[in-house]
Design a protein around this motif. Structure first.
Motif, PDB file in Angstrom:
ATOM      1  N   THR A  85       0.851  -1.194   0.000  1.00  0.00           N
ATOM      2  CA  THR A  85       0.000   0.000   0.000  1.00  0.00           C
ATOM      3  C   THR A  85       0.886   1.242   0.000  1.00  0.00           C
ATOM      4  O   THR A  85       2.111   1.144   0.042  1.00  0.00           O
ATOM      5  N   GLY A  86       0.258   2.381   0.027  1.00  0.00           N
ATOM      6  CA  GLY A  86       0.988   3.641   0.113  1.00  0.00           C
ATOM      7  C   GLY A  86       1.194   4.109   1.547  1.00  0.00           C
ATOM      8  O   GLY A  86       1.704   5.205   1.774  1.00  0.00           O
ATOM      9  N   VAL A  87       0.820   3.293   2.538  1.00  0.00           N
ATOM     10  CA  VAL A  87       0.981   3.667   3.943  1.00  0.00           C
ATOM     11  C   VAL A  87       2.457   3.862   4.246  1.00  0.00           C
ATOM     12  O   VAL A  87       3.297   3.041   3.867  1.00  0.00           O
ATOM     13  N   LYS A  88       2.768   4.963   4.927  1.00  0.00           N
ATOM     14  CA  LYS A  88       4.151   5.264   5.285  1.00  0.00           C
ATOM     15  C   LYS A  88       4.342   5.097   6.785  1.00  0.00           C
ATOM     16  O   LYS A  88       3.452   5.406   7.575  1.00  0.00           O
ATOM     17  N   ASP A  90       6.897   5.959  10.169  1.00  0.00           N
ATOM     18  CA  ASP A  90       7.907   6.919  10.598  1.00  0.00           C
ATOM     19  C   ASP A  90       9.186   6.180  10.992  1.00  0.00           C
ATOM     20  O   ASP A  90       9.256   4.945  10.890  1.00  0.00           O
ATOM     21  N   GLU A  96       2.246   6.723   9.867  1.00  0.00           N
ATOM     22  CA  GLU A  96       2.113   8.177   9.775  1.00  0.00           C
ATOM     23  C   GLU A  96       0.678   8.527   9.396  1.00  0.00           C
ATOM     24  O   GLU A  96       0.126   7.945   8.460  1.00  0.00           O
ATOM     25  N   ASP A  98      -2.374  12.028   9.408  1.00  0.00           N
ATOM     26  CA  ASP A  98      -2.585  13.462   9.570  1.00  0.00           C
ATOM     27  C   ASP A  98      -3.520  13.692  10.763  1.00  0.00           C
ATOM     28  O   ASP A  98      -3.803  12.760  11.522  1.00  0.00           O
ATOM     29  N   GLN A 102      -5.769  10.035   8.765  1.00  0.00           N
ATOM     30  CA  GLN A 102      -5.669   9.561   7.391  1.00  0.00           C
ATOM     31  C   GLN A 102      -4.213   9.210   7.110  1.00  0.00           C
ATOM     32  O   GLN A 102      -3.316   9.987   7.413  1.00  0.00           O
ATOM     33  N   THR A 103      -3.972   8.046   6.521  1.00  0.00           N
ATOM     34  CA  THR A 103      -2.620   7.671   6.113  1.00  0.00           C
ATOM     35  C   THR A 103      -2.364   8.199   4.706  1.00  0.00           C
ATOM     36  O   THR A 103      -3.247   8.788   4.087  1.00  0.00           O
ATOM     37  N   ALA A 104      -1.178   7.946   4.185  1.00  0.00           N
ATOM     38  CA  ALA A 104      -0.855   8.344   2.815  1.00  0.00           C
ATOM     39  C   ALA A 104      -1.671   7.550   1.803  1.00  0.00           C
ATOM     40  O   ALA A 104      -1.792   7.955   0.648  1.00  0.00           O
ATOM     41  N   GLU A 105      -2.246   6.425   2.216  1.00  0.00           N
ATOM     42  CA  GLU A 105      -3.137   5.624   1.373  1.00  0.00           C
ATOM     43  C   GLU A 105      -4.554   6.090   1.678  1.00  0.00           C
ATOM     44  O   GLU A 105      -5.054   5.897   2.778  1.00  0.00           O
ATOM     45  N   SER A 106      -5.211   6.704   0.726  1.00  0.00           N
ATOM     46  CA  SER A 106      -6.492   7.383   0.979  1.00  0.00           C
ATOM     47  C   SER A 106      -7.575   6.482   1.565  1.00  0.00           C
ATOM     48  O   SER A 106      -8.463   6.960   2.249  1.00  0.00           O
TER      49      SER A 106
END
Length: 179
Positions: A85-88, A90, A96, A98, A102-106
């Motif tokens: 996935t696009g989940v990042k 740290d 990570e 916001d 919300q993760t980097a994966e929408s």
């Protein structure tokens, strides 16, 4: 052993809590606990008499009858397929997010211990309620940390009261915000 030691890898007790946690340090010291900060155990050796010798990474040696050693927490993300996935993550391995979790994966949100903020059940519950409100009652959006239901978990009552969040107000705000 007459005294007791508590070693902390961190520089303070209850990291992540407000600055009044130093009162806990004072009380523990008054009760005979020898607090060792910025200390990490390198090894523990059992002595001939059954006592234990804990050698710290900085070379200090502590003797004890019993050692309880907690290595800390890590997010339990194994075998979830997050690498697909696009989940990042740290630098500490936490997801990570916001301010709205919300993760980097929408399509993926994250709350609780996996995001590495205040790791307490009431905080995770407040984060979960904030996400549920955002998804199902967007007119009631509130972040988990601003939600009065989390005030006792994130702050001492003294600090909460300074912020105008008395126990009565927390309860009444919770009741008003519940569906």
């Amino acid at each position: 052993m007459a005294g007791a030691n508590r070693c902390c890898i961190a520089a303070t007790v209850l990291r992540g809590f407000d600055g009044r946690a130093h009162h806990l340090k004072e009380e523990l010291t008054k009760r005979g606990l020898d607090l060792q900060f910025n200390a990490d155990i390198e090894r523990i050796d059992k002595q001939a008499d059954g006592s234990l010798k804990a050698t710290l990474k900085d070379g200090r040696v502590l003797e004890a009858d019993c050692v309880f050693y907690a290595t800390g927490r890590r997010p339990m993300l194994d075998n979830l397929g997050l690498e697909n996935t696009g989940v990042k993550l740290d630098e500490r391995g936490f997801v990570e997010v916001d301010d709205l979790y919300q993760t980097a994966e929408s399509s993926i949100l994250a709350i609780g211990d996996v995001i590495g903020r205040v790791q307490l059940t009431p905080v995770a519950l407040a984060e979960g309620m904030a996400v549920a409100r955002r998804l199902f009652k967007p007119e009631h959006i509130a972040s988990g940390y601003d939600d009065p239901t989390a005030c006792s978990a994130c702050r001492t009552w003294h600090v909460a009261e300074e912020e105008g969040k008395t126990a009565t107000r927390c309860r009444s705000s919770k009741a008003a915000s519940d569906p």
